[in-house]
Design a protein around this motif. Structure first.
Motif, PDB file in Angstrom:
ATOM      1  N   TYR A  67       3.296  -3.155  -3.531  1.00 46.12           N
ATOM      2  CA  TYR A  67       2.266  -2.289  -4.216  1.00 46.12           C
ATOM      3  C   TYR A  67       1.323  -1.319  -3.653  1.00 46.12           C
ATOM      4  O   TYR A  67       1.238  -0.097  -4.031  1.00 46.12           O
ATOM      5  CB  TYR A  67       1.665  -3.107  -5.455  1.00 46.12           C
ATOM      6  CG  TYR A  67       1.571  -2.557  -6.851  1.00 46.12           C
ATOM      7  CD1 TYR A  67       1.064  -1.331  -6.937  1.00 46.12           C
ATOM      8  CD2 TYR A  67       2.249  -3.193  -8.115  1.00 46.12           C
ATOM      9  CE1 TYR A  67       1.026  -0.599  -8.111  1.00 46.12           C
ATOM     10  CE2 TYR A  67       2.262  -2.631  -9.194  1.00 46.12           C
ATOM     11  CZ  TYR A  67       1.440  -1.368  -9.379  1.00 46.12           C
ATOM     12  OH  TYR A  67       1.106  -0.993 -10.646  1.00 46.12           O
ATOM     13  N   GLN A  68       0.701  -2.071  -2.730  1.00 49.90           N
ATOM     14  CA  GLN A  68      -0.288  -1.283  -1.848  1.00 49.90           C
ATOM     15  C   GLN A  68       0.487  -0.151  -1.244  1.00 49.90           C
ATOM     16  O   GLN A  68      -0.528   0.966  -1.085  1.00 49.90           O
ATOM     17  CB  GLN A  68      -1.106  -2.231  -1.024  1.00 49.90           C
ATOM     18  CG  GLN A  68      -1.951  -3.226  -1.737  1.00 49.90           C
ATOM     19  CD  GLN A  68      -1.195  -4.615  -2.383  1.00 49.90           C
ATOM     20  OE1 GLN A  68       0.067  -4.579  -2.285  1.00 49.90           O
ATOM     21  NE2 GLN A  68      -1.711  -5.507  -2.303  1.00 49.90           N
ATOM     22  N   GLN A  95       0.914   2.608  -3.784  1.00 49.73           N
ATOM     23  CA  GLN A  95      -0.298   3.069  -4.144  1.00 49.73           C
ATOM     24  C   GLN A  95      -0.936   4.008  -3.271  1.00 49.73           C
ATOM     25  O   GLN A  95      -1.544   5.234  -3.472  1.00 49.73           O
ATOM     26  CB  GLN A  95      -1.264   1.924  -4.477  1.00 49.73           C
ATOM     27  CG  GLN A  95      -2.618   2.457  -5.440  1.00 49.73           C
ATOM     28  CD  GLN A  95      -1.956   3.089  -6.635  1.00 49.73           C
ATOM     29  OE1 GLN A  95      -1.378   2.291  -7.468  1.00 49.73           O
ATOM     30  NE2 GLN A  95      -2.205   4.292  -6.891  1.00 49.73           N
ATOM     31  N   PRO A 134      -2.296  -4.872  -7.270  1.00 49.74           N
ATOM     32  CA  PRO A 134      -3.544  -4.439  -6.221  1.00 49.74           C
ATOM     33  C   PRO A 134      -4.723  -4.878  -7.162  1.00 49.74           C
ATOM     34  O   PRO A 134      -4.921  -4.814  -8.312  1.00 49.74           O
ATOM     35  CB  PRO A 134      -3.339  -3.103  -5.840  1.00 49.74           C
ATOM     36  CG  PRO A 134      -1.965  -2.900  -6.176  1.00 49.74           C
ATOM     37  CD  PRO A 134      -1.506  -3.625  -7.309  1.00 49.74           C
TER      38      PRO A 134
END
Length: 411
Positions: A3-4, A7, A236
């Motif tokens: 996810y990071q 992002q 996050p």
């Protein structure tokens, strides 16, 4: 880290997308003599396609402010009838002297917001008192609110129907067909006064053994442990749901599009040509569709994994072994319900026969209360939006609801 990583990439591309949007606005404001130059039109087309290289994560507005009843314009007010951390029960309230059947429309929790059913709601409004499940983006739900699986989903449907009131009608679109059937059976057994009079199931995976397609094959291609390891990840720290495990929207969108990659590629090529050539009307339609289509939400990991395992891998409901909080769901209890199933001839998400299978599972319903419709010439989205929905499918739903209300005295 998945996810990071997403992002970070999205953050890096955001300024470029913003610049492209501002450039498109500036070019739109040019004098016609400049705007019609071929090079300017091509630059405008490039700039207007740039926003579609990314995803949106905030729910769009329904923007349904009015409807027409008996030729008169009536104001519509979008209100929250009930709210939990995971969903809001929306009521599209309006003032009318004519009593209208109460209908709860269950939107799918499958990567898109409930606004995907905007056209569905708009069509139903003139003749029905419409409620809608508005599922929240799981990344915005604090982890302290606990898990949200298929059991919690069904619990929400039961609670929402209780809020709608006595003798409602229930309509499920796609993924919620199984939980809608389960909730209706559970409420029937409990003698709940808010048990639906009619249940309309639209293009959902009731029995996935029938005509399995690529969706079914993918769900059965790996173990549930593999899905947990590879397609779920933690939210996050920047979001309210930090630490919650989700199946993120940025994985779902490519999965959706890969099923019809050629069709989407052709659509974007046509969009470029339409903007460049000045076909504004068709370009605007395509842009509206993809603005909605590329707006995604994260699913709670528990719900996603429950759906894959219990509906697509084990097919629990169709095999008579679906439990809710330790209670067996007995579809044989459905007797006085009016059941309508609707499928699309060209549906590549919910295969033909998978929804209509509900009639075989709920055999206690009298034949005159069971209706099945196969809509020619439409795919998955055409069964709840578009011209065929409005002119051929909706009238069937309307008449089914009327017939169920007319038979209420028999209950």
């Amino acid at each position: 880290m998945l996810y990071q990583t997403y992002q970070l990439q999205d953050d890096l591309l955001a300024p470029w997308r913003a610049f492209a949007t501002q450039s498109a606005q500036a070019m739109r404001g040019m004098p016609d003599t400049l705007l019609e130059h071929p090079l300017v039109r091509c630059a405008l087309a490039c700039a207007e396609l740039a926003p579609f290289t990314g995803l949106r994560h905030e729910r769009p507005a329904f923007a349904i402010d009015e409807t027409t009843i008996d030729g008169a314009t009536v104001a519509v007010h979008e209100r929250a009838a009930h709210r939990t951390p995971f969903a809001t029960l929306l009521h599209f309230a309006k003032q009318t002297a004519r009593p209208q059947p109460k209908v709860l429309i269950v939107a799918p929790l499958s990567g898109h917001y409930a606004t995907l059913l905007r056209a569905t709601v708009r069509t139903m409004l003139p003749e029905h008192d419409v409620f809608l499940t508005d599922w929240h983006n799981a990344r915005d739900v604090p982890a302290e609110h606990g898990p949200f699986g298929l059991d919690e989903y069904i619990e929400h449907l039961i609670d929402f129907l209780g809020t709608v009131g006595e003798d409602p009608h229930l309509m499920a679109v796609c993924q919620p067909c199984v939980p809608a059937l389960a909730a209706t059976a559970l409420m029937t057994v409990a003698g709940d006064p808010s048990t639906p009079r009619s249940l309309t199931l639209i293009a959902g995976p009731v029995d996935v053994r029938i005509n399995p397609n690529s969706v079914n094959e993918f769900a059965n291609s790996e173990t549930i442990e593999w899905f947990a390891r590879n397609v779920t990840c933690a939210v996050p720290a920047r979001y309210a749901g930090a630490g919650r495990l989700v199946y993120p929207g940025f994985l779902q969108a490519p999965a959706f599009m890969s099923m019809n990659a050629d069709r989407h590629l052709t659509a974007f090529q046509r969009l470029f040509v339409d903007v460049a050539s000045g076909n504004s009307e068709r370009a605007a339609r395509t842009q509206r569709f993809y603005t909605e289509y590329l707006t995604v939400l994260d699913l709670p990991a528990e719900f996603y994994l429950d759906t894959v395992e219990r509906i697509f891998q084990r097919n629990d409901l169709a095999l008579g072994r679906f439990d809710w909080r330790g209670e067996r769901v007995e579809l044989s209890a459905l007797r006085e319900l009016t059941l309508l199933t609707i499928e699309g001839e060209q549906d590549d998400i919910s295969a033909l026969g998978q929804t209509a299978a509900a009639h075989m599972l709920a055999r206690g319903i009298a034949p005159e209360r069971r209706h099945s419709h196969l809509q020619a010439g439409v795919g998955h989205y055409g069964v709840f939006s578009g011209s065929r929905w409005e002119t051929e499918i909706y009238p069937l739903i309307r008449e089914t609801i009327r017939a169920a209300d007319g038979g209420a005295a028999d209950r």
